[in-house]
Design a protein around this motif. Structure first.
Motif, PDB file in Angstrom:
ATOM      1  N   LEU A  76      59.869  39.200  65.171  1.00 27.28           N
ATOM      2  CA  LEU A  76      58.719  38.316  65.038  1.00 27.28           C
ATOM      3  C   LEU A  76      59.125  36.846  65.108  1.00 27.28           C
ATOM      4  N   ARG A  77      60.279  36.531  64.542  1.00 32.73           N
ATOM      5  CA  ARG A  77      60.749  35.139  64.527  1.00 32.73           C
ATOM      6  C   ARG A  77      61.720  34.824  65.659  1.00 32.73           C
ATOM      7  N   GLN A  78      62.164  35.866  66.347  1.00 29.94           N
ATOM      8  CA  GLN A  78      63.208  35.703  67.359  1.00 29.94           C
ATOM      9  C   GLN A  78      64.436  35.010  66.770  1.00 29.94           C
ATOM     10  N   GLU A  79      64.729  35.384  65.529  1.00 25.92           N
ATOM     11  CA  GLU A  79      65.951  34.962  64.863  1.00 25.92           C
ATOM     12  C   GLU A  79      66.264  36.008  63.797  1.00 25.92           C
ATOM     13  N   PRO A  80      67.525  36.346  63.606  1.00 23.28           N
ATOM     14  CA  PRO A  80      67.855  37.416  62.661  1.00 23.28           C
ATOM     15  C   PRO A  80      67.626  37.004  61.215  1.00 23.28           C
ATOM     16  N   VAL A  81      67.189  37.961  60.392  1.00 27.97           N
ATOM     17  CA  VAL A  81      67.129  37.751  58.946  1.00 27.97           C
ATOM     18  C   VAL A  81      68.556  37.637  58.424  1.00 27.97           C
ATOM     19  N   GLN A  82      68.787  36.673  57.539  1.00 22.56           N
ATOM     20  CA  GLN A  82      70.123  36.468  56.991  1.00 22.56           C
ATOM     21  C   GLN A  82      70.292  37.255  55.694  1.00 22.56           C
ATOM     22  N   LEU A  83      71.391  38.010  55.614  1.00 24.14           N
ATOM     23  CA  LEU A  83      71.713  38.812  54.437  1.00 24.14           C
ATOM     24  C   LEU A  83      73.028  38.329  53.833  1.00 24.14           C
ATOM     25  N   VAL A  84      73.169  38.553  52.514  1.00 24.73           N
ATOM     26  CA  VAL A  84      74.382  38.127  51.812  1.00 24.73           C
ATOM     27  C   VAL A  84      74.776  39.231  50.830  1.00 24.73           C
ATOM     28  N   PRO A  85      76.070  39.498  50.655  1.00 26.58           N
ATOM     29  CA  PRO A  85      76.483  40.512  49.673  1.00 26.58           C
ATOM     30  C   PRO A  85      76.041  40.138  48.265  1.00 26.58           C
ATOM     31  N   GLY A  86      75.633  41.146  47.492  1.00 22.90           N
ATOM     32  CA  GLY A  86      75.249  40.912  46.109  1.00 22.90           C
ATOM     33  C   GLY A  86      76.437  40.470  45.271  1.00 22.90           C
ATOM     34  N   VAL A  87      76.141  39.838  44.144  1.00 24.13           N
ATOM     35  CA  VAL A  87      77.209  39.364  43.256  1.00 24.13           C
ATOM     36  C   VAL A  87      77.564  40.399  42.195  1.00 24.13           C
ATOM     37  N   ALA A  88      76.662  41.378  41.975  1.00 22.33           N
ATOM     38  CA  ALA A  88      76.899  42.346  40.901  1.00 22.33           C
ATOM     39  C   ALA A  88      76.716  43.794  41.333  1.00 22.33           C
ATOM     40  N   VAL A  89      76.156  44.033  42.510  1.00 24.51           N
ATOM     41  CA  VAL A  89      76.002  45.395  43.018  1.00 24.51           C
ATOM     42  C   VAL A  89      76.475  45.443  44.470  1.00 24.51           C
ATOM     43  N   ASP A  90      76.814  46.644  44.900  1.00 27.88           N
ATOM     44  CA  ASP A  90      77.292  46.851  46.269  1.00 27.88           C
ATOM     45  C   ASP A  90      76.099  47.030  47.205  1.00 27.88           C
ATOM     46  N   GLU A  91      75.378  45.953  47.417  1.00 22.70           N
ATOM     47  CA  GLU A  91      74.232  45.970  48.328  1.00 22.70           C
ATOM     48  C   GLU A  91      73.984  44.559  48.808  1.00 22.70           C
ATOM     49  N   LEU A  92      73.302  44.456  49.938  1.00 27.58           N
ATOM     50  CA  LEU A  92      73.000  43.155  50.511  1.00 27.58           C
ATOM     51  C   LEU A  92      71.675  42.620  49.973  1.00 27.58           C
ATOM     52  N   ALA A  93      71.565  41.308  49.959  1.00 29.97           N
ATOM     53  CA  ALA A  93      70.339  40.629  49.545  1.00 29.97           C
ATOM     54  C   ALA A  93      69.878  39.715  50.679  1.00 29.97           C
ATOM     55  N   ILE A  94      68.603  39.342  50.648  1.00 25.74           N
ATOM     56  CA  ILE A  94      68.061  38.435  51.659  1.00 25.74           C
ATOM     57  C   ILE A  94      68.419  37.003  51.252  1.00 25.74           C
ATOM     58  N   ALA A  95      69.223  36.382  52.073  1.00 28.09           N
ATOM     59  CA  ALA A  95      69.888  35.135  51.695  1.00 28.09           C
ATOM     60  C   ALA A  95      68.935  33.978  51.450  1.00 28.09           C
ATOM     61  N   ARG A  96      67.779  33.964  52.134  1.00 26.28           N
ATOM     62  CA  ARG A  96      66.868  32.840  52.011  1.00 26.28           C
ATOM     63  C   ARG A  96      65.655  33.189  51.135  1.00 26.28           C
ATOM     64  N   ALA A  97      65.799  34.218  50.297  1.00 24.76           N
ATOM     65  CA  ALA A  97      64.784  34.510  49.294  1.00 24.76           C
ATOM     66  C   ALA A  97      64.786  33.408  48.235  1.00 24.76           C
ATOM     67  N   GLU A  98      63.771  33.436  47.365  1.00 22.31           N
ATOM     68  CA  GLU A  98      63.715  32.506  46.230  1.00 22.31           C
ATOM     69  C   GLU A  98      64.399  33.104  45.008  1.00 22.31           C
ATOM     70  N   PHE A  99      64.130  34.374  44.729  1.00 19.40           N
ATOM     71  CA  PHE A  99      64.768  35.136  43.651  1.00 19.40           C
ATOM     72  C   PHE A  99      65.322  36.433  44.231  1.00 19.40           C
ATOM     73  N   VAL A 100      66.413  36.908  43.683  1.00 23.60           N
ATOM     74  CA  VAL A 100      66.886  38.266  43.953  1.00 23.60           C
ATOM     75  C   VAL A 100      67.260  38.922  42.633  1.00 23.60           C
ATOM     76  N   ILE A 101      66.769  40.110  42.433  1.00 26.99           N
ATOM     77  CA  ILE A 101      67.179  40.943  41.300  1.00 26.99           C
ATOM     78  C   ILE A 101      68.161  41.978  41.839  1.00 26.99           C
TER      79      ILE A 101
END
Length: 490
Positions: free
Chosen positions: A239-264
């Motif tokens: 939709l944006r013609q640009e990839p969503v950016q992901l970042v490794p979590g700091v406390a769990v072995d999973e990726l998070a959306i890097a440009r979110a406002e909050f991540v749990i």
């Protein structure tokens, strides 16, 4: 190089559009008051009247949560969604269909490139309490608790071969516990969780809040359009013609959306459930898309929080009202895309457009615009309706109209049912099928002997198309085409 899309960029664009955005510094209580106010301003959908379509809002002063903001209603208008995605609102379904077929996969970035990890709170800290960090609202005073209604859950299978994103209702139960309702069947996060349960292991997830609406809309695709192994973040990238950016979590072995406002960052525990309204005992959960407050589930999944990360500069909690027009946009437009994709393969060129209106909450009803070219096309409209009903079990009502009818104008649709429709020949009822369990009419007590279990329903097709051999009797009054009519308003 322009800044990648995120919620803040979208809100800045909305500020430039008259009547589409408003923010206030007046203090508001997230407990029932915020939703109560926005109900009048812009919720729309199946919310109890009075309500209306209005601007998206940001509340800058949240009682009990200094330094945070709450955004609501970004997608609570189909026309606004069109502006957000830079596309004609009438053909958003086709845009999403094309995006599914031409995915753009995410990319991984570092913590230094991820605004959402500017501030980190670990659950191991003595004063950690998610209920004090996250200004999660309640929609009504009888809700089971503060709810995350716009949290995109990202998870993977145990081997990390597949990942997916889904949206669930999630209630904050205590300082590090969330109750998550995973609806049985069809949700890939639920499938992955079952795999972890078979191994008797907790499932790591991230709950991503405050996102570009392209992510929220893409997330709500379901099978068969996006089968197991298809991550709907690929749709947002297209939709944006640009990839969503992901970042490794700091406390769990999973990726998070890097440009979110909050991540749990959290884990879904294996073989553990809890009562959804354990803190209130109201028997109620929260308002759901059909317009009624859902019953509290006696056994929601237990999610243990490991960390909360967020932006440094006044992070934005994104929320929605369950029955609002925003749900219609998130659930309805992807379903339109899915229906278009299905019928285009089976009967190409015969369904011109599809609309899932607010009256069905984006899920229960669809309006299909049919093109009959020859007498051999007569009956094809009913096949299209049956295709949609068979593939998307949450559809309950299909209305069929001709190509001269504006499917986005319910007056035009109802005009069709009053002048091109006879109840004794144009209603097709398919009893005893599966539907969405949140429809309160789908109870055995409502139709004893026919509805055996909750979530069963009769599906209805209302055929408002003109028989091909009678078209000349149903020609609308032909007004003169005037191309420069707007000059008379200058």
């Amino acid at each position: 190089m322009s800044q990648p899309y995120d919620l803040r960029k979208v809100l800045e664009e909305l500020k430039e559009l008259p009547g589409q955005y408003h923010e206030t510094d007046i203090e508001i209580d997230p407990q029932a008051e915020l939703s109560g106010v926005y109900r009048y301003i812009g919720a729309g959908g199946t919310v109890k009247r009075p309500t209306q379509e209005g601007p998206a809002m940001t509340f800058n002063t949240i009682k009990g949560f200094p330094g945070t903001r709450v955004s609501i209603g970004t997608m609570a208008s189909r026309k606004r969604v069109g502006k957000i995605l830079h596309h004609d609102y009438r053909t958003l379904g086709k845009l999403l269909q094309q995006s599914v077929e031409h995915p753009v996969k995410p990319v991984e970035v570092t913590q230094a490139e991820a605004p959402v990890q500017e501030v980190i709170h670990l659950a191991s800290e003595a004063d950690f309490d998610i209920r004090k960090l996250l200004p999660a609202p309640t929609n009504t005073e009888e809700d089971a608790g503060p709810y995350i209604t716009m949290g995109v859950v990202l998870g993977s299978d145990p081997e990390k071969n597949m990942s997916d994103v889904t949206i669930h209702r999630m209630v904050l139960e205590d300082k590090d516990t969330i109750g998550m309702y995973i609806m049985p069947g069809g949700r890939h996060i639920g499938h992955f969780h079952k795999q972890f349960e078979a191994l008797n292991k907790p499932m790591p997830i991230t709950i991503n809040i405050g996102l570009d609406p392209a992510i929220a809309i893409g997330t709500t695709f379901e099978p068969p359009t996006t089968p197991l192994g298809y991550n709907e973040l690929w749709v947002a990238g297209a939709l944006r013609q640009e990839p969503v950016q992901l970042v490794p979590g700091v406390a769990v072995d999973e990726l998070a959306i890097a440009r979110a406002e909050f991540v749990i960052e959290a884990e879904i525990l294996p073989h553990e459930t809890m009562q959804e309204d354990i803190n209130t005992h109201t028997g109620k959960a929260m308002p759901e898309f059909p317009g009624y407050t859902g019953d509290a589930n006696p056994a929601v999944n237990v999610v243990k929080v490991k960390a909360v990360t967020h932006r440094f500069d006044r992070p934005i909690m994104q929320t929605t009202i369950g029955p609002s027009e925003e749900h219609v946009s998130m659930a309805g437009i992807p379903t339109e895309a899915s229906i278009l994709g299905l019928v285009d393969k089976a009967i190409p060129g015969k369904v011109l457009n599809v609309y899932n209106p607010p009256a069905g909450g984006g899920k229960l009803m669809t309006i299909m615009q049919i093109h009959k070219e020859t007498e051999a096309d007569e009956g094809i409209q009913r096949q299209a309706a049956i295709l949609a009903l068979s593939a998307f079990k949450e559809l309950k009502t299909v209305i069929l109209v001709d190509e001269d009818v504006d499917i986005f104008d319910m007056n035009d649709v109802m005009w069709t049912l009053n002048t091109r429709f006879q109840g004794d020949k144009d209603v097709i009822v398919l009893p005893g099928m599966r539907n969405h369990p949140l429809d309160p009419s789908e109870l055995p007590a409502y139709n004893p002997g026919v509805i055996r279990y909750r979530g069963m329903s009769a599906k209805t097709i209302l055929d408002g198309t003109v028989p091909f051999d009678m078209k000349e009797h149903f020609v609308r009054a032909q007004f003169k085409e005037v191309s420069d009519w707007q000059k008379y308003l200058d």
